[in-house]
Design a protein around this motif. Structure first.
Motif, PDB file in Angstrom:
ATOM      1  N   MET A 182       0.919  -1.183   0.099  1.00 16.87           N
ATOM      2  CA  MET A 182       0.166   0.116  -0.038  1.00 16.87           C
ATOM      3  C   MET A 182       0.903   1.001   0.065  1.00 16.87           C
ATOM      4  N   GLY A 183       2.308   1.115  -0.236  1.00 20.38           N
ATOM      5  CA  GLY A 183       3.027   2.276  -0.458  1.00 20.38           C
ATOM      6  C   GLY A 183       3.436   3.055   0.793  1.00 20.38           C
TER       7      GLY A 183
ATOM      8  N   PHE B 235      -0.665  10.873  -7.567  1.00 21.63           N
ATOM      9  CA  PHE B 235      -0.815  12.317  -7.891  1.00 21.63           C
ATOM     10  C   PHE B 235       0.052  13.267  -6.874  1.00 21.63           C
ATOM     11  N   THR B 236       0.148  12.835  -5.713  1.00 21.16           N
ATOM     12  CA  THR B 236       1.028  13.468  -4.478  1.00 21.16           C
ATOM     13  C   THR B 236       2.393  13.348  -4.872  1.00 21.16           C
ATOM     14  N   GLY B 237       2.789  12.244  -5.496  1.00 25.75           N
ATOM     15  CA  GLY B 237       4.124  11.997  -5.602  1.00 25.75           C
ATOM     16  C   GLY B 237       4.778  11.054  -4.620  1.00 25.75           C
ATOM     17  N   ARG B 238       4.110  10.489  -3.673  1.00 25.91           N
ATOM     18  CA  ARG B 238       4.641   9.844  -2.427  1.00 25.91           C
ATOM     19  C   ARG B 238       5.136   8.362  -2.768  1.00 25.91           C
ATOM     20  N   ALA B 239       4.488   7.987  -3.691  1.00 26.69           N
ATOM     21  CA  ALA B 239       4.928   6.538  -4.024  1.00 26.69           C
ATOM     22  C   ALA B 239       4.545   6.192  -5.368  1.00 26.69           C
ATOM     23  N   ALA B 240       5.142   4.885  -5.768  1.00 28.60           N
ATOM     24  CA  ALA B 240       4.932   4.248  -7.314  1.00 28.60           C
ATOM     25  C   ALA B 240       4.177   3.132  -6.855  1.00 28.60           C
ATOM     26  N   PRO B 241       3.387   2.752  -7.459  1.00 32.56           N
ATOM     27  CA  PRO B 241       2.553   1.236  -7.318  1.00 32.56           C
ATOM     28  C   PRO B 241       3.645   0.346  -7.759  1.00 32.56           C
TER      29      PRO B 241
END
Length: 111
Positions: free
Chosen positions: A15-16, A63-69
């Motif tokens: 879940m990042g 969108f927020t740039g917090r993680a990549a799937p």
């Protein structure tokens, strides 16, 4: 090397929430195609959400740039091959598809 993951640790990775295994090594997460029956079952058991709900969650994170799937992989045999060839990779397959060539770090106990 990671020998075992808890349900929470696996959930945090997929879940990042974390990008590294508990031993601080970067994790390379693999996912099956969007229409995969196993993908639906995996996320239902892991977080109690449908693939559509998980995709919406990931859309917000991206969108927020917090993680990549997780990286999409074609099928179970490709997941096994990729994990075998990349020591930091982690994926999921049905128990019936497991060939013994890679380490199991978590099991839901079915299929």
């Amino acid at each position: 090397a990671v020998d075992k993951l808890s349900h929470q640790e696996l959930m945090d990775l997929y879940m990042g929430r974390y990008t590294n295994f508990p031993n601080k090594v970067a994790a390379l997460l693999l996912d099956l195609p969007m229409d995969s029956e196993l993908r639906e079952k995996f996320y239902q058991k892991l977080v109690g959400k449908s693939v559509a709900e998980v995709n919406a969650y990931w859309a917000r994170l991206i969108f927020t740039g917090r993680a990549a799937p997780p990286r999409p992989i074609e099928d179970a045999s490709q997941v096994i091959k990729f994990v075998r060839d990349n020591k930091n990779a982690i994926g999921y397959v049905y128990k019936k598809d497991y060939d013994g060539s890679i380490k199991v770090v978590y099991s839901f106990g079915t299929n």
